[in-house]
Design an enzyme around this catalytic site. Sequence first.
Site, PDB file in Angstrom:
ATOM      1  N   ARG A 382       0.865  -1.176   0.000  1.00  0.00           N
ATOM      2  CA  ARG A 382       0.000   0.000   0.000  1.00  0.00           C
ATOM      3  C   ARG A 382       0.905   1.230   0.000  1.00  0.00           C
ATOM      4  O   ARG A 382       1.838   1.308   0.798  1.00  0.00           O
ATOM      5  CB  ARG A 382      -0.915   0.039   1.227  1.00  0.00           C
ATOM      6  CG  ARG A 382      -1.810  -1.176   1.401  1.00  0.00           C
ATOM      7  CD  ARG A 382      -2.801  -0.968   2.545  1.00  0.00           C
ATOM      8  NE  ARG A 382      -3.370  -2.216   3.004  1.00  0.00           N
ATOM      9  CZ  ARG A 382      -4.390  -2.842   2.412  1.00  0.00           C
ATOM     10  NH1 ARG A 382      -4.929  -2.316   1.342  1.00  0.00           N
ATOM     11  NH2 ARG A 382      -4.858  -3.976   2.903  1.00  0.00           N
ATOM     12  N   HIS A 442       3.571  -9.691   1.132  1.00  0.00           N
ATOM     13  CA  HIS A 442       3.229  -8.750   2.202  1.00  0.00           C
ATOM     14  C   HIS A 442       4.478  -8.210   2.889  1.00  0.00           C
ATOM     15  O   HIS A 442       4.399  -7.294   3.710  1.00  0.00           O
ATOM     16  CB  HIS A 442       2.319  -9.457   3.218  1.00  0.00           C
ATOM     17  CG  HIS A 442       1.656  -8.551   4.192  1.00  0.00           C
ATOM     18  ND1 HIS A 442       2.000  -8.511   5.529  1.00  0.00           N
ATOM     19  CD2 HIS A 442       0.664  -7.642   4.047  1.00  0.00           C
ATOM     20  CE1 HIS A 442       1.246  -7.625   6.152  1.00  0.00           C
ATOM     21  NE2 HIS A 442       0.426  -7.086   5.285  1.00  0.00           N
TER      22      HIS A 442
END
Length: 692
Positions: A382, A442
Amino acid sequence: MTSDSTILPLRDSALYANRELGQLDFNFRVLAQAQDPAVPLMERLRYLCISCTNLDEFFEIRGGAVRHAVEFGLPAGMDGLDPSVLLNRIHERAAELVAAQYRCFYDELRPALAEAGIRLLQREQWTTEQRAWLRQYFIDEIMPVLSPLGLDPAHPFPKILNKSLNVVVLLEGRDAFGREGHLAIVRAPRSLPRIIRLPDADGDGDALHDFVFLSSVLSEFVRELFPGMHVKSAHQFRVTRNSELIVDEDDMDNLALALRDELLGRGYLRAVRLEIDERCPQDVVDSLLANFELPANAVYKINGPVNLNRVVQVYDLVKRPELKFRPFQPRLLRDVDCMFDAIRQGDVLLHHPFDAFTPVLELIQQAAHDPDVLAIKQTLYRTGKDSLIVDQLIQAARNGKDVTVVVELRARFDEEANLGLADRLQDAGVQVVYGVVNYKTHAKMLLIVRREGPLLQRYVHLGTGNYHSGTARAYTDFSLMTANPQIGNDVHLIFQQLSGLAAPLTLARLLQSPFTLHKGVLERIAREAALAQAGKPGRIIAKINALNEPQVVRALYEASQAGVAIDLIVRGACALRPGIAGVSDNIRVRSVVGRFLEHHRVWWFGNDGNPELYCSSADWLERNLLRRVETAFPILDPQLAERVYREGLLNYLADNQNAWQMGADGHYHRCTPGPDEAPFSAQLSLLEDLYV
């Protein structure tokens, strides 16, 4: 460790709490911040809205997964709850949360805001002048973009966008074409503001603020849309849909193309929840449930605006700093001109948001422009809009550096943004990699390769949080910048694995899922248990966001039985139950909810006086340990490890202001200072020397 004969009882479902119910309980702890008079008033309003938004996301993801489990007859999880039973429990608990949210708004926050000169007016409170202004506003600004739809055989029920505001209107009479009125739907486009600010009646500037919900204006003036017909009543409603994108990665050649196709229909996926005005007639409610193919336990009747979370706009519209948290200026690295020189002299640790994220940005910026930098490799999960990091990576590529970026397209709710940044990067000549099929990337890693004399030097950044400047001011996270050759080589190997085809790696310092991280955690828990059984102190402290991986839970239970003292600081859902006699007597679980979202993951193992401390991007969830690419990195500098231990663990164990203790029944109670204790807040203690 315990023998096989004692392991079997640890599989008893009574020893495990349900993840979904645990996540709902977390939102009660968030709501408690909104109910706390010690929290600044506007921040209380923000916490209320966070709890509402969290509940939306819960239904979009977890609620949808449980309904899926019911429909496909999937078995119960380790907690033993049948999916159909769990669905009813979710409805009961969520209904309690919704009721508590609206009580908080109407009984506590709205009166307190009004006393402070910030009025959120209901229709019956409008003055004659305000009503006239709002009617004209409706005619001029709202009505032109509305397209009411009468429901009849020629006009079937329209598609309703996920979480959009809608009004169902009950009509009497005939329209111009002789059609008998019954029901009509009015959809509020996303372009309309959900909170409307009324003109300043007294001309006193910021002294008085009056606001109304768009839903109130629609309900009051909806008759203007149906001239010549009688509007019996109008009732707002909102439907929440499953937002989990499903793509078959094994059967597709282009993940980006598949996700683009899925995103087009995300707003119209399977419905999972219906919120509706509690005064709406039951036959209309039943009709809506039938249209959305929802059972009765999916409806939530609301006494107020169905989109209560939209009141968060008032937080930004009202400039009243005395009603908000005191501002602070994060620490900056002092006397550092060249990040490479600073990192080469010794590892650099940052504790966000108390330490600024700026040094990470400066490292990337300097790498983009430094003629000695040959290559930059980074993972992006993100980043936020208008990311300075993406701009610098593009500039680095234009400056002739070899830039490789692993973009995780499947970052939930950021898929569209990540597709866009991937396009930007590729257009600039950056090599973009979408990670590994069926494994989300991740891990938070940055690798810079720089020529220094005859040698190539690797510089690494590893973090527990995203490369997102905005969340770096709102989330607690740790960043490590290092030139350690072993860590640099480990990160280099992982990037090789992500961008190419490589067998499982042998890493010197890092733990990596799905290969060594899960095993590494279990081995370290087992080591503490063996120490305790040998009569030595066994000690584990872990701070994570969630815990549900069965083998880890059982290993912690076994370590507790062996005598290991275990403290778990778990922000959200925790499947482990502490304090059960003979099973988890030596385990304590607490959750801390404060000004910042607790996000860093830190694991400390006593190791007989030679402690190991890891920071990680991974929670102790099945998905993180077994189905994602994650890293856990050691803090090797003793002074920095001591700082993480003190600030990230002991600090939170001492908190008696924002901490909640979990009981053996899975329920939480708020910690309060003992008779001889002074009040202590972990986050506030870290903020004290930053206030300006």
